[in-house]
Write an enzyme that holds these catalytic residues in place. Structure first.
Site, PDB file in Angstrom:
ATOM      1  CG  ASP A 453      -1.995  -0.993   1.192  1.00 33.73           C
ATOM      2  OD1 ASP A 453      -2.384  -1.356   0.087  1.00 33.73           O
ATOM      3  OD2 ASP A 453      -2.458  -1.429   2.257  1.00 33.73           O
ATOM      4  CG  ASP A 762      -6.586  -4.191   1.926  1.00 38.95           C
ATOM      5  OD1 ASP A 762      -6.851  -4.087   0.715  1.00 38.95           O
ATOM      6  OD2 ASP A 762      -6.197  -3.240   2.615  1.00 38.95           O
TER       7      ASP A 762
END
Length: 1030
Positions: A453, A762
């Protein structure tokens, strides 16, 4: 008093005791007066402020009066029960478990329960030490009973279950019995007793290692279960440990949170809960005021946000009952351990075969009269030989054969894995990484791709608003904003948020406390400090009708609200600038004029957003619209209109890159690991940050699919994705599904994939990846539970450290395998050759057990605790199919094994004549040289390829300590434990010979590393399937 005076006390005692008694009476009277006055004030206050429960808790403007605690009176269980006399813990527990609406109504509804628990819907409980203690006394703590952990004696018992150990014990018992019968107790116990002592040492070390590992897992379990939960206490939102939650606490829930205890829904919007952990049902359950206000401990928030009041904790919840019957599995086997078990099994079978051959040869030689005793006489003379002597000889032969099996079986391999994993897990905790699954330690060392990320991992996650555009004008002074537009901005920022603003005791302007996500905090801070927004005032003049919570797919959030002054209905939206812009048809300029957005204007806004994004700014837009439709219908369908909106403004938030992240990225790239950044930000922001972090190079050609958007990657055909996935460095505007798709593609191409994630959505990608890395600060509990390792500081540099530790684990195991197999090969060959040719084994059972202890336990401890070096990050990743024993390792171990075999067999057959010593001294020379060879070879094992094996040795004090202890114990074995170890004392010259020959291992190791080896694994030149595990 007359009775007191009438007792037979002395005058002095009487005076003292009268004084003490009066003092106690006076003190008790004073305490009672204080308690009575406090109670009188409370009753008076209650009469003056009494309202109905529903009115008291539904009116947000009511001020909370903290519960007054009398500090002079201690709390006991009786007082706590009396204080909560209207709240029955059993009924409250049953209420949530049965989800009974009728029973809730009988208890006075949610408002009645809030009242009975002496808390406030907006301000929570008092929260001071005495209040928390009183609630724990009455309702219990939020912990559950764990089944008792395995005790030390259980590990000892498990160690006794090893078949080879049992056989050795039987042999030792026979040897002890026959020895005492033949030589008497004083001399006859040595052989059998020595084996008993050696076996005891092996069992003790094994049990202690397993016991310590179990303790280590318990500690890690406590850390991983210590979740931080946000509660409201005394009017302030604050994070506390899940174990500190008490009945009456008002808990703030958001997407991804675990419900920390049983409770009831107080307020919130769009709350969906995943109850699969409790019911097994995959469908999300909607929680609301009317039909289902019940929240169960252990469930997860799938969408929306809410406040709940805790009604039951710990063992009074269903989750607590379930968890109390579950033990943590500290016996988890990693893939590497599975491979090593196969290797151990194969080597054990070879050792068993050799031991069987030795057994057969020795038995044949004995019963054919070939074996002779110390005086040259035959040990077996048919019927002339006593039965006891025959049995004693056979037992000795069996003990020697079994001992060969003990030495051959490399049980130290699993121990070495356990030690290195436990050691690395402990060290990684200090390096800001908490391992949740053991397999991740070793798998991370093989990672070829890391999908990371951006926000909070590559950047600091410290957002700050640096630019504000109103229409197409950059606003520098808030005074230039029209009052009408400013009011709309206040409404949008104050109501469309999951954050909160609290004023501290000091009334100065800067003394505000902001809570929420970094983005929410940055926007609220800017609105309050720069635009003078009063959050409380905004909430009081408006009523929220409906909310659409933010999630990573929509990338926006909306709120439907009514102004109490004129009853007008407004929809406010906030989110990714280009997403909001696509829903707008008009915009406000700085003068407050509403203007249409035509194609030309839309292009201008697009360029404005791109310019801000290219400066590494995250762009958030605000839009609104007045609603003329019936609000009741909108609330019923739970929809906030998102078409025909008016753009109010665009803010740019700066989130600087973390210090050292560029170096960490370069380290990973130099280690052959490809870094891919997957972010929800737009492509321009993504490119700017990726360049700043070193993922993209300045001036790099981006025309061949290096940077893509999620929708583009999603729309590729399967073949296109597989073709282009390796080239992609940055994926912008991605959804969690895009991340999952990329992970699946990379795994199909043979990559070992590590993925970072922090959001609930996620979870699929974290589970799909070979190594899931969740964020400890911003990560939701759902993400953490789906991950293998939690990065405690959310820093990419810690990800690089985990990679280095993973490689270190793998490297340490390889070092130990090389060391272990050298001993195995040498011991097996020496004993087999000597048994076949001479009819006896040069190393006794006790001596072999001592060697086994050195190499299995002390060797594992010495080599498994080597710390990672920078050289590890210069090697290529180890692929999925790479052999555990490389050509380099075969070269090193065969060179050392051949040297040891040559030296020791020379001693066996020519030692007496070369050194002019007796048989007993010669055997001692063989034993001593063999052990010292392993000590010196331990240095060689530290470096598999580097010639300088002493590099960094001063940093590993444990290694040097173990070497020192081994040498000291060996001296004791040879010089002082003659009967026990069957050795003879050696003179200085003989010690010098042993040390000199053993030290030759160093130059031999140096010369062996000069021999080049092919890169292709040696066993791939053959087609034997049963060798593949090597």
């Amino acid at each position: 008093m007359d009775n007191i005076v009438g007792t037979n006390w002395s005058t002095k005692d009487l005076v003292v005791n009268l004084s003490a008694h009066r003092w106690r009476l006076a003190r008790a009277n004073f305490i009672c007066e204080r308690a009575f006055l406090s109670l009188l004030k409370a009753v008076k206050h209650k009469r003056n402020h009494s309202t109905s429960p529903s009115r008291r808790f539904s009116n947000a403007t009511n001020k909370y009066v903290p519960l007054q605690a009398t500090h002079s009176i201690s709390i006991d269980g009786t007082q706590s029960s009396a204080y909560f006399s209207e709240a029955d813990p059993t009924r409250l527990s049953k209420l949530i478990k049965e989800k009974n609406i009728d029973q809730l109504d009988q208890l006075g509804g949610i408002e009645g329960i809030v009242k009975s628990l002496h808390c406030h819907i907006n301000h929570g409980i008092n929260g001071d030490h005495q209040d928390v203690l009183r609630r724990k006394e009455a309702f219990g703590s939020n912990t559950y009973k764990k089944p008792p952990t395995k005790r030390f004696y259980e590990f000892v018992w498990e160690a006794f279950q090893d078949p080879t150990i049992l056989i050795l014990l039987v042999c030792a018992a026979f040897s002890l019995g026959f020895g005492i019968k033949e030589h008497g107790l004083k001399e006859g116990w040595y052989d059998g007793g020595s084996i008993f002592v050696a076996v005891f040492l092996v069992i003790s070390v094994s049990a202690i290692s397993d016991f310590r590992q179990s303790k280590q897992f318990d500690k890690l379990s406590k850390v991983s279960n210590n979740i931080q939960i946000e509660v409201v206490r005394n009017g302030r939102r604050q994070p506390i440990s899940i174990f500190e939650i008490v009945v009456g606490d008002v808990v703030c829930l958001k997407i991804g949170d675990q419900v920390p205890a049983d409770g009831l829904f107080l307020e919130g919007h769009s709350l969906l809960v995943d109850e699969s952990s409790m019911t097994g049902e995959a469908d999300h359950v909607e929680i609301d005021h009317i039909q289902n206000p019940f929240l169960c401990s252990g469930t997860k928030v799938a969408d929306g946000y809410a406040k709940m009041i805790v009604t039951s904790v710990g063992m009074n919840t269903t989750w607590g009952e379930m968890m109390s019957s579950i033990t943590g599995n500290s016996d988890e086997q990693t893939p590497l351990q599975s491979r090593l078990n196969k290797l151990t099994s194969t080597i054990g079978k070879i050792g068993l075969a050799v031991a069987f051959l030795v057994l057969v040869v020795l038995l044949v030689r004995y019963f054919t009269g070939t074996t002779e005793d110390e005086n040259g006489n035959k040990e077996f003379n048919g019927s002339k030989t006593k039965t006891d002597d025959v049995i004693n000889a056979v037992v000795g032969i069996i003990a020697d054969a079994v001992t060969i099996v003990v030495v051959a079986i490399p049980e130290g391999l699993p121990l070495a894995v356990t030690l290195t994993l436990a050691y690395s897990m402990k060290r990684m905790m200090k390096d800001q990484a908490m391992v949740r699954k053991l397999s991740a330690c070793e798998t991370m060392g093989s990672a070829t791709v890391i999908c990371t990320d951006k926000t909070g991992t590559l950047t600091l996650n410290q957002m700050k608003v640096t630019r504000f555009w109103l229409g197409q004008d950059l606003v520098e002074d808030k005074g230039s904003i029209a009052a009408k537009v400013l009011e709309l901005i206040h409404d949008g920022m104050g109501l469309n948020t999951t954050g909160a603003v609290q004023r501290t005791n000091n009334s100065s302007k800067s003394d505000f406390e902001f809570t929420g996500s970094p983005t929410e905090k940055a926007i609220l801070q800017w609105a309050v400090l720069e635009l003078n927004m009063d959050m409380e005032s905004v909430k009081q003049k408006c009523t929220i009708l409906n909310v659409e919570a933010f999630n990573s797919q929509k990338k926006k959030s909306g709120v439907l609200m009514k102004r109490n002054v004129d009853n007008t209905i407004h929809a406010h939206w906030k989110g990714a600038a280009e997403m909001i812009l696509a829903t707008c048809t008009h915009y406000y300029d700085s003068a407050g004029t509403k203007k249409a957005i035509d194609d030309q204007e839309r292009v201008k806004f697009g360029h404005l957003i791109e310019g801000m994004a290219a400066s590494s700014l995250r762009c958030i837009a605000f839009a609104c619209r007045e609603i003329t439709a019936d609000p009741t219908s909108l609330v019923t369908v739970k929809k906030v209109p998102d078409e025909g909106l008016i753009l109010m403004g665009i803010v740019g938030l700066k989130d600087p890159c973390r210090p050292g992240v560029k170096t960490a990225v370069e380290d990973c790239q130099n280690a052959g690991v490809n870094i891919k950044m997957i972010t929800g930000d737009n492509v321009f922001t993504a490119k700017a940050i990726a360049t700043e972090c070193g993922i993209l190079q300045p001036g790099q050609d981006l025309s061949h699919g290096v940077v893509v958007e999620g929708v583009e990657f999603r729309n590729y055909t399967e073949e296109e994705r597989m073709e282009k996935v390796d080239k992609i460095c940055v994926m912008a505007r991605s959804s969690p599904f895009d991340k999952l798709l990329m992970v699946q593609c990379l795994k199909r191409k043979g990559h070992v994939v590590a993925v970072t994630g922090d959001g609930t959505n996620d979870a699929p990608a974290l589970k799909e990846a070979d190594i899931g890395l969740s964020m400890g600060i911003q990560g939701t509990e759902v993400a953490k539970e789906s991950s293998d390792i939690v990065i405690l500081d959310d820093n990419f540099a810690s990800v690089a450290t985990v990679l280095k530790w993973g490689r270190c684990v793998y490297n340490n195991i390889q070092k130990f395998i090389q060391f272990q197999l050298t001993v195995n090969v040498a011991a097996l060959v020496i004993n087999f050759v000597a048994a076949v040719s001479a009819g006896e084994v040069p190393l006794t059972a006790v001596q072999l057990l001592w060697v086994n202890l050195i190499m299995d336990t002390l060797g594992a401890l010495a080599l498994a605790t080597e710390r990672p070096t920078n050289e590890l990050m210069k090697n290529k990743p180890v692929g999925r199919t790479e052999p555990l024993i490389t050509n380099v390792m075969w070269r090193n171990l065969l060179a050392q094994a051949l040297y040891q075999i040559t030296i020791l067999l020379t001693f066996q057959f020519k030692g007496k004549s070369i050194f002019g010593v007796s048989e007993e001294v010669n055997k001692t020379l063989i034993f001593n040289t063999f052990v010292l060879c392993q000590v010196f070879n331990e240095f060689n094992a530290r470096k598999l390829e580097k010639k300088n094996v002493f590099e960094g040795i001063h940093k590993n004090k444990l290694f040097m300590g173990i070497i020192g202890v081994t040498i000291i114990l060996q001296v004791i074995m040879v010089e002082f434990l003659k009967k026990f170890a069957d050795t003879q004392r050696l003179n200085w010259g003989q010690w010098g010979v042993c040390i000199g020959l053993a030290a030759a291992s160093w130059p031999i190791g140096f010369l062996a590393k000069c021999i080049p080896v092919p890169e292709k694994p040696i066993f791939r030149y053959f087609t034997l399937k049963n060798i593949k595990i090597m």
